[in-house]
Design a protein around this motif. Structure first.
Motif, PDB file in Angstrom:
ATOM      1  N   LYS A 155      -6.599   1.340  -4.771  1.00 29.02           N
ATOM      2  CA  LYS A 155      -7.253   2.694  -4.022  1.00 29.02           C
ATOM      3  C   LYS A 155      -5.875   3.412  -3.429  1.00 29.02           C
ATOM      4  CE  LYS A 155     -11.743   1.616  -2.582  1.00 29.02           C
ATOM      5  NZ  LYS A 155     -12.738   1.523  -1.608  1.00 29.02           N
ATOM      6  N   TYR A 203       0.811  -1.230   0.085  1.00 26.62           N
ATOM      7  CA  TYR A 203      -0.016   0.053   0.065  1.00 26.62           C
ATOM      8  C   TYR A 203       0.831   1.108  -0.104  1.00 26.62           C
ATOM      9  CZ  TYR A 203      -4.202  -2.726   1.111  1.00 26.62           C
ATOM     10  OH  TYR A 203      -5.033  -3.729   1.095  1.00 26.62           O
ATOM     11  N   ILE A 209      -9.388   2.823   2.392  1.00 24.38           N
ATOM     12  CA  ILE A 209      -8.152   2.309   1.474  1.00 24.38           C
ATOM     13  C   ILE A 209      -7.846   0.882   1.884  1.00 24.38           C
ATOM     14  CG2 ILE A 209      -5.721   2.560   0.621  1.00 24.38           C
ATOM     15  CD1 ILE A 209      -5.997   5.415   1.349  1.00 24.38           C
ATOM     16  N   TYR A 232     -13.977   9.118  -2.535  1.00 26.64           N
ATOM     17  CA  TYR A 232     -14.373   7.971  -3.552  1.00 26.64           C
ATOM     18  C   TYR A 232     -13.397   6.810  -3.358  1.00 26.64           C
ATOM     19  CZ  TYR A 232     -17.645  11.294  -5.786  1.00 26.64           C
ATOM     20  OH  TYR A 232     -18.631  11.992  -6.110  1.00 26.64           O
ATOM     21  N   LEU A 233     -12.417   7.154  -2.552  1.00 27.32           N
ATOM     22  CA  LEU A 233     -11.103   6.080  -2.386  1.00 27.32           C
ATOM     23  C   LEU A 233     -11.060   5.585  -0.802  1.00 27.32           C
ATOM     24  CD1 LEU A 233      -8.418   8.483  -4.305  1.00 27.32           C
ATOM     25  CD2 LEU A 233      -9.663   6.054  -5.214  1.00 27.32           C
ATOM     26  N   SER A 243      -7.152  -1.581  -0.970  1.00 32.21           N
ATOM     27  CA  SER A 243      -6.661  -2.183  -2.195  1.00 32.21           C
ATOM     28  C   SER A 243      -5.481  -1.562  -2.515  1.00 32.21           C
ATOM     29  CB  SER A 243      -7.535  -2.474  -2.945  1.00 32.21           C
ATOM     30  OG  SER A 243      -7.944  -1.198  -3.769  1.00 32.21           O
ATOM     31  N   TYR A 248      -5.216   7.025  -4.510  1.00 38.01           N
ATOM     32  CA  TYR A 248      -5.201   8.125  -3.341  1.00 38.01           C
ATOM     33  C   TYR A 248      -3.593   8.859  -3.365  1.00 38.01           C
ATOM     34  CZ  TYR A 248      -6.503   9.816   1.334  1.00 38.01           C
ATOM     35  OH  TYR A 248      -6.835  10.458   2.284  1.00 38.01           O
TER      36      TYR A 248
END
Length: 223
Positions: free
Chosen positions: A132, A43, A127, A123-124, A129, A136
């Protein structure tokens, strides 16, 4: 031979990564709270890749536009060279902590751009995934930052959109060590980066390169 502009962009990203952590560190740290350590790194890496992609897109955009004007008007390229050189000096002063030379840029960016882009955050979230996290990072790559805007003035002097993107990629890569290794390693790196002598040496390098660009631009103007 590596273009000094690429080297300067990388150094600015490296020495300015402390500023990046202050602005984005909370977000980057939150991506590293996952219980799965593999996801933690994935991530974090995706977020920073997204951020770099936004920098590169901005660099390609400004360089692509400015190079078209420069081909039609040689004096325009001289103006860009002067602007880039002046911002080199401002960045050097900022890095050496001799004055808040870039804060006015951040205020302009916040008013014109960021207050509209930040609304896309919803909209993200959450988080959960890599996709995303990438999105971001791409979103937060447009966060008003004097260092990023200064790097963009350097990208504007590039002869093509690709070269402008590469300038911004070098800047982004300079910020990666601190942003990806948030935690103990980042603290040690920041201790080194924020040491007064480190900032003086690296700030001086950028200032001298700015002076060099001014001399070249002045010489072209005279002749």
């Amino acid at each position: 031979m590596i273009d000094p502009l690429y080297t300067s962009a990388f150094l600015m990203g490296l020495i300015g990564s402390g500023h990046c952590i202050a602005m984005c560190g909370g977000i980057a740290s939150s991506l590293q709270l996952a219980s799965d350590k593999r996801k933690t790194f994935t991530y974090s890496f995706a977020y920073n890749v997204g951020r770099a992609l936004s920098y590169m897109a901005a660099g390609a955009l400004v360089a692509g536009i400015s190079s078209q004007f420069a081909r039609q008007n040689t004096s325009f390229s001289l103006v860009l060279s002067f602007i880039a050189a002046i911002f080199m000096l401002l960045v050097g002063v900022y890095i050496m902590r001799l004055g808040p030379t870039l804060q006015w840029l951040e205020k302009i960016g916040k008013t014109l751009v960021w207050q509209h882009i930040v609304k896309l955050n919803k909209y993200l979230m959450p988080i959960n995934s890599s996709f995303k996290a990438l999105g971001y990072g791409a979103l937060w790559g447009w966060l008003p930052c004097g260092l990023v805007y200064s790097a963009l003035t350097w990208a504007m002097t590039s002869p093509s959109a690709l070269d402008g993107a590469l300038v911004m990629l070098c800047f982004a890569l300079g910020t990666f060590p601190a942003m990806i290794t948030l935690g103990v390693t980042a603290q040690k790196l920041n201790t080194i980066i924020n040491h007064p002598w480190t900032r003086i040496v690296l700030g001086s390098v950028i200032i001298w390169y700015g002076i060099y660009l001014l001399i070249i631009a002045t010489d072209k103007l005279v002749h």
